[in-house]
Design a protein around this motif. Structure first.
Motif, PDB file in Angstrom:
ATOM      1  N   HIS A 368       0.822  -1.208   0.000  1.00  0.00           N
ATOM      2  CA  HIS A 368       0.000   0.000   0.000  1.00  0.00           C
ATOM      3  C   HIS A 368       0.861   1.265   0.000  1.00  0.00           C
ATOM      4  CE1 HIS A 368      -3.902  -1.877   0.274  1.00  0.00           C
ATOM      5  NE2 HIS A 368      -3.520  -2.622   1.290  1.00  0.00           N
ATOM      6  N   LEU A 369       1.992   1.242   0.718  1.00  0.00           N
ATOM      7  CA  LEU A 369       2.850   2.421   0.762  1.00  0.00           C
ATOM      8  C   LEU A 369       3.481   2.726  -0.592  1.00  0.00           C
ATOM      9  CD1 LEU A 369       4.631   1.884   4.197  1.00  0.00           C
ATOM     10  CD2 LEU A 369       2.926   3.625   3.640  1.00  0.00           C
ATOM     11  N   GLU A 370       3.641   1.713  -1.423  1.00  0.00           N
ATOM     12  CA  GLU A 370       4.200   1.926  -2.753  1.00  0.00           C
ATOM     13  C   GLU A 370       3.161   2.458  -3.743  1.00  0.00           C
ATOM     14  OE1 GLU A 370       7.565  -1.647  -2.597  1.00  0.00           O
ATOM     15  OE2 GLU A 370       5.665  -1.924  -3.657  1.00  0.00           O
ATOM     16  N   LEU A 373      -1.138   7.088  -2.832  1.00  0.00           N
ATOM     17  CA  LEU A 373      -2.131   7.335  -1.799  1.00  0.00           C
ATOM     18  C   LEU A 373      -1.970   8.753  -1.270  1.00  0.00           C
ATOM     19  CD1 LEU A 373      -1.841   3.998   0.227  1.00  0.00           C
ATOM     20  CD2 LEU A 373      -3.467   4.527  -1.581  1.00  0.00           C
ATOM     21  N   SER A 375      -1.500  11.516   1.838  1.00  0.00           N
ATOM     22  CA  SER A 375      -0.602  11.528   2.998  1.00  0.00           C
ATOM     23  C   SER A 375      -1.296  10.989   4.235  1.00  0.00           C
ATOM     24  CB  SER A 375      -0.112  12.956   3.243  1.00  0.00           C
ATOM     25  OG  SER A 375       0.570  13.456   2.118  1.00  0.00           O
ATOM     26  N   GLN A 377      -3.642   8.695   4.388  1.00  0.00           N
ATOM     27  CA  GLN A 377      -3.718   7.241   4.302  1.00  0.00           C
ATOM     28  C   GLN A 377      -2.356   6.604   4.564  1.00  0.00           C
ATOM     29  OE1 GLN A 377      -5.296   6.668   0.391  1.00  0.00           O
ATOM     30  NE2 GLN A 377      -7.338   7.437   0.925  1.00  0.00           N
ATOM     31  N   ARG A 378      -1.296   7.234   4.088  1.00  0.00           N
ATOM     32  CA  ARG A 378       0.030   6.678   4.345  1.00  0.00           C
ATOM     33  C   ARG A 378       0.393   6.743   5.825  1.00  0.00           C
ATOM     34  NH1 ARG A 378       3.838   8.761  -0.700  1.00  0.00           N
ATOM     35  NH2 ARG A 378       3.086   7.214  -2.216  1.00  0.00           N
ATOM     36  N   LEU A 382       1.907   3.654   7.962  1.00  0.00           N
ATOM     37  CA  LEU A 382       3.195   3.816   8.639  1.00  0.00           C
ATOM     38  C   LEU A 382       3.073   3.541  10.128  1.00  0.00           C
ATOM     39  CD1 LEU A 382       4.577   6.985   6.815  1.00  0.00           C
ATOM     40  CD2 LEU A 382       5.495   4.673   6.693  1.00  0.00           C
ATOM     41  N   THR A 407      11.103   2.049   0.216  1.00  0.00           N
ATOM     42  CA  THR A 407       9.831   2.771   0.195  1.00  0.00           C
ATOM     43  C   THR A 407       9.874   3.973   1.126  1.00  0.00           C
ATOM     44  OG1 THR A 407       8.708   0.672  -0.260  1.00  0.00           O
ATOM     45  CG2 THR A 407       7.344   2.514   0.466  1.00  0.00           C
ATOM     46  N   ILE A 411       9.503   8.048   0.281  1.00  0.00           N
ATOM     47  CA  ILE A 411       8.567   8.952   0.952  1.00  0.00           C
ATOM     48  C   ILE A 411       9.301  10.172   1.500  1.00  0.00           C
ATOM     49  CG2 ILE A 411       7.004   9.159   2.928  1.00  0.00           C
ATOM     50  CD1 ILE A 411       6.244   6.249   2.499  1.00  0.00           C
ATOM     51  N   MET A 465       3.315  12.313   8.168  1.00  0.00           N
ATOM     52  CA  MET A 465       3.848  11.214   7.365  1.00  0.00           C
ATOM     53  C   MET A 465       5.375  11.193   7.431  1.00  0.00           C
ATOM     54  SD  MET A 465       3.474  10.651   3.252  1.00  0.00           S
ATOM     55  CE  MET A 465       4.448  12.134   2.959  1.00  0.00           C
TER      56      MET A 465
END
Length: 729
Positions: A368-370, A373, A375, A377-378, A382, A407, A411, A465
């Motif tokens: 999902h982090l890749e 999305l 910020s 949601q990330r 995280l 990843t 970010i 984030m």
């Protein structure tokens, strides 16, 4: 002789009902335990409190109940002496139509009297045993029927505190209390359930198993957990009707199609899922007298089902209503947030029992982090990743730690200035003529009309984030399974951020000016942790150690005092090799390996340590030092050099036939401002003339002439070329 404090209060503040209500906020904080020692004023004080409790005015009753509660807190003998009369006066108020302040004062007084003398069996037998069931029944009625929202919350919180103290006395009320909780936790649409009411009802539902006693509490807890999981699965399947049903991930669902309106069912089931996750969180935090069996497999399967939802899944067979599909796709981010919350609760409560499922969770989270999305949601993913990696053993996997680290670096790359912008600024500064500067002059105050947003973190969610990504990176860099090239790239990235962030205005990083200091503290703490390898590395980290010792923020995992102890009393022998590792030469792009370069280019991160060299000021003075010099680093955690000098090209040689292919490259002198709160670094070590390890952007072939930009006002005449291979001065 000074008058007694109680006498002053009785004569000046509590003389009338109106004055008692007016001066009560001043009287309560002034009461102290020694004021209630043996005195002739105690009887007058108790009589005045009783008269206020039985007054006809609601304000006076509130003042009397508050004074009785404070008296009970300050003097236990007075409480035990007057408990019967105060209970008889306060209990009937709960069933009357009283103001909210009076009801809350009465509940507060009764709760304190029932719980303050648990060590006195006779007091409990005479007062608590006959009155606690009546008190709980009155609280149940208030929580269910009272119109005031604050009174409902206070009644639920009081039951949460009272039931564990008297579990046997509440056994008869287990059914009504369970019904009350389930009605509050059944979800609501279109408006979701109030968050405070949801939390209070969930806490009450989680303490109800104690009514089963020491033996039956575990069975009641497991029964509530299984029912909550079944309730959650039903709600989840109700918002996945237009998606394919994976039998390995989801339990069987009913084949009967639903004819309900999706505008009602989707929000309702999302709210039910929210209620179920809150209940699961409170049940996992429940403490019983005996061990309980936690269904780890069922909880992990439910959490993975929440996190594995994606909007790209398509059902191949059957009709799909477009409106239902759109509503269910819009609900997926909410499912992700609920899954991350469940993962955090699982990893916090069951810890090492979740270790076998951590690789699977890490794969889902990094997937999902890749993705592209928001910020916000990330931040959810995280935080879930941080919790999973913190409360479980190290992630033993040959690929996942490296993948997650890449990843995180992608970010965090928003903290570095763009390579194209840096090169563009340097070229424009070097090639712009005098007339060109005049033509490009801006009007005064023109910056007011510039709408471009140059802030790196444009929202508060992006700032959160970045902070969460640094916390996760701190955990990943301790993992031995991270590939050496990726670990080296992460160290160089931290060095680059450490070099550029102190020179960056806080307003350019984020609109929240506090974010700059928080990010810088995390970067410096992480850099200090990386430099704790050997005494040689620690000796170069003295500036960071001193800065962390006097910093107001201390990370939970890194103790600056420990770093200072390692500096003074090293645990490992110093380095004896003449040259450091390749990954420690962080300022030289020519020193990075091919694998590290591929990783950096794959993450679309520019070369580290080149921004200061590229943004050369064309008006800087020329230095006479004949060689390129830079600070020699032995660890990738150091602060940037205090002075980075690049010498300019020399004049054309007098004898062109005399050349040298190993002459050092020279450029214009530039001074980088020092970072705040940093001590001086070691002395500057010149690079030998025969060394071929020079910064790549500054490498110029000896056979290629370099054109020097000239002012346009000078007559157009042919400019002789400069032979860079000459060593003549």
């Amino acid at each position: 002789m000074d008058p007694h404090p109680l006498q002053v209060f009785l004569q000046a503040h509590l003389a009338s009902d109106a004055s008692a209500v007016l001066y009560l906020p001043n009287v309560l904080p002034a009461l102290l335990p020694h004021h209630f020692d043996a005195s002739s004023h105690l009887q007058k004080w108790i009589a005045r409190v009783n008269s206020l409790i039985h007054a006809k005015d609601a304000g006076a009753r509130w003042a009397g109940l508050s004074l009785a509660t404070q008296t009970s807190i300050m003097s236990r003998p007075l409480m035990m002496e007057n408990a019967q009369s105060w209970t008889g006066a306060a209990m009937p108020l709960l069933s009357k139509s009283e103001p909210a302040a009076v009801l809350k004062a009465a509940v507060r007084l009764l709760l304190h009297m029932f719980s303050a003398a648990l060590d006195i069996p006779e007091f409990q037998r005479q007062l608590a045993t006959p009155n606690v069931p009546k008190f709980s029944a009155a609280l149940l009625a208030l929580a269910e029927k009272h119109e005031n929202h604050a009174v409902k919350l206070f009644a639920l919180d009081t039951l949460v505190a009272l039931i564990p103290l008297f579990p046997t006395l509440h056994k008869a009320l287990h059914g009504p209390l369970t019904g009350l909780c389930l009605r509050q936790l059944n979800g609501s649409a279109p408006q979701p359930t109030n968050a405070a009411l949801l939390e209070a009802a969930s806490r009450l539902y989680a303490v109800l198993p104690v009514t089963g006693g020491k033996v039956g509490a575990a069975a009641l807890w497991r029964k509530e957990l299984d029912e909550t999981l079944a309730f959650a699965w039903t709600a989840l399947l109700s918002v996945r009707t237009t998606f394919p049903h994976d039998a390995r991930l989801y339990p069987p669902r009913s084949q009967q199609p639903s004819n309900e309106d999706p505008l009602v069912t989707v929000p309702l089931n999302i709210d039910r899922l929210r209620c179920a996750t809150v209940i699961l969180s409170d049940l996992l935090k429940f403490a019983t007298a005996r061990p309980v069996q936690v269904p780890v497999g069922a909880l992990v399967k439910f959490c993975q089902a929440l996190l594995s939802c994606t909007p790209e899944e398509k059902r191949e067979q059957g009709f799909v209503d477009p409106s239902t599909r759109g509503l269910e796709e819009a609900a997926i981010p909410e499912l992700w947030s609920l899954g991350c919350r469940t993962l955090i609760d699982l990893s916090t409560c069951i810890r090492e029992h979740l270790s076998s499922s951590i690789p699977r969770f890490a794969s889902i989270l990094v997937f999902h982090l890749e993705r592209s999305l928001t910020s916000k949601q990330r931040v959810y993913f995280l935080r879930g990743l941080i919790s999973a990696l913190t409360y479980s053993p190290a992630l033993h996997h040959p690929i996942l730690p490296t993948r997650i680290t890449k990843t995180l670096l992608a970010i965090l790359s928003i903290l570095l200035p763009s390579q194209a912008e840096a090169q563009g600024d340097a070229v424009a500064s070097a090639t712009k003529s005098r007339k060109g500067k005049k033509r490009a002059r801006d009007y005064e105050g023109d910056e007011v009309f510039k709408m471009a947003d140059d802030v790196m973190c444009s929202s508060l969610a992006e700032g959160e984030m970045v902070l969460a990504a640094f916390d996760a990176l701190c955990i990943l860099l301790r993992n031995p399974y991270v590939a050496p090239a990726t670990h080296s790239l992460a160290c160089r990235f931290l060095l680059s951020v450490n070099a550029s962030l102190p020179l960056l205005p806080p307003s350019q990083l984020s609109r929240d000016l506090h974010l700059h200091g928080r990010v810088l503290d995390k970067v410096q703490a992480l850099s200090l942790e990386i430099g704790e390898g050997t005494s040689s590395a620690m000796s170069k980290s003295l500036g960071l150690v001193i800065h962390e010792l006097r910093s107001a923020w201390y990370p939970q995992e890194t103790d600056p005092q420990r770093a200072l102890d390692l500096l003074i009393h090293p645990r490992l022998p110093p380095l004896v090799r003449s040259l450091p590792h390749v990954e420690t030469l962080s300022l030289f792009r020519a020193e990075e390996s091919t694998e590290e370069k591929e990783v950096r280019e794959g993450l679309d991160i520019g070369a580290f340590g080149t921004h200061a060299a590229e943004a050369v000021d064309a008006t800087a003075p020329v230095s006479a030092t004949p060689a390129w010099s830079a600070t020699s680093f032995t660890a990738p955690h150091m602060f940037p050099p205090q002075q980075l000098r690049l010498q300019p090209p020399t004049a054309p040689p007098s004898n062109p036939s005399v050349t040298s292919t190993s002459a050092p490259i020279q450029a214009t002198a530039v001074t980088v401002p020092s970072a705040p709160a940093v001590t001086a670094l070691p002395s500057i070590t010149p690079v030998p003339a025969s060394s071929s390890k020079v910064d790549a952007p500054l490498r110029v072939p000896a056979s290629q002439p370099v054109a020097v930009p000239m002012d346009e006002d000078v007559d157009d005449e042919e400019i002789p070329s400069i032979d860079m291979g000459s060593d003549s001065e």
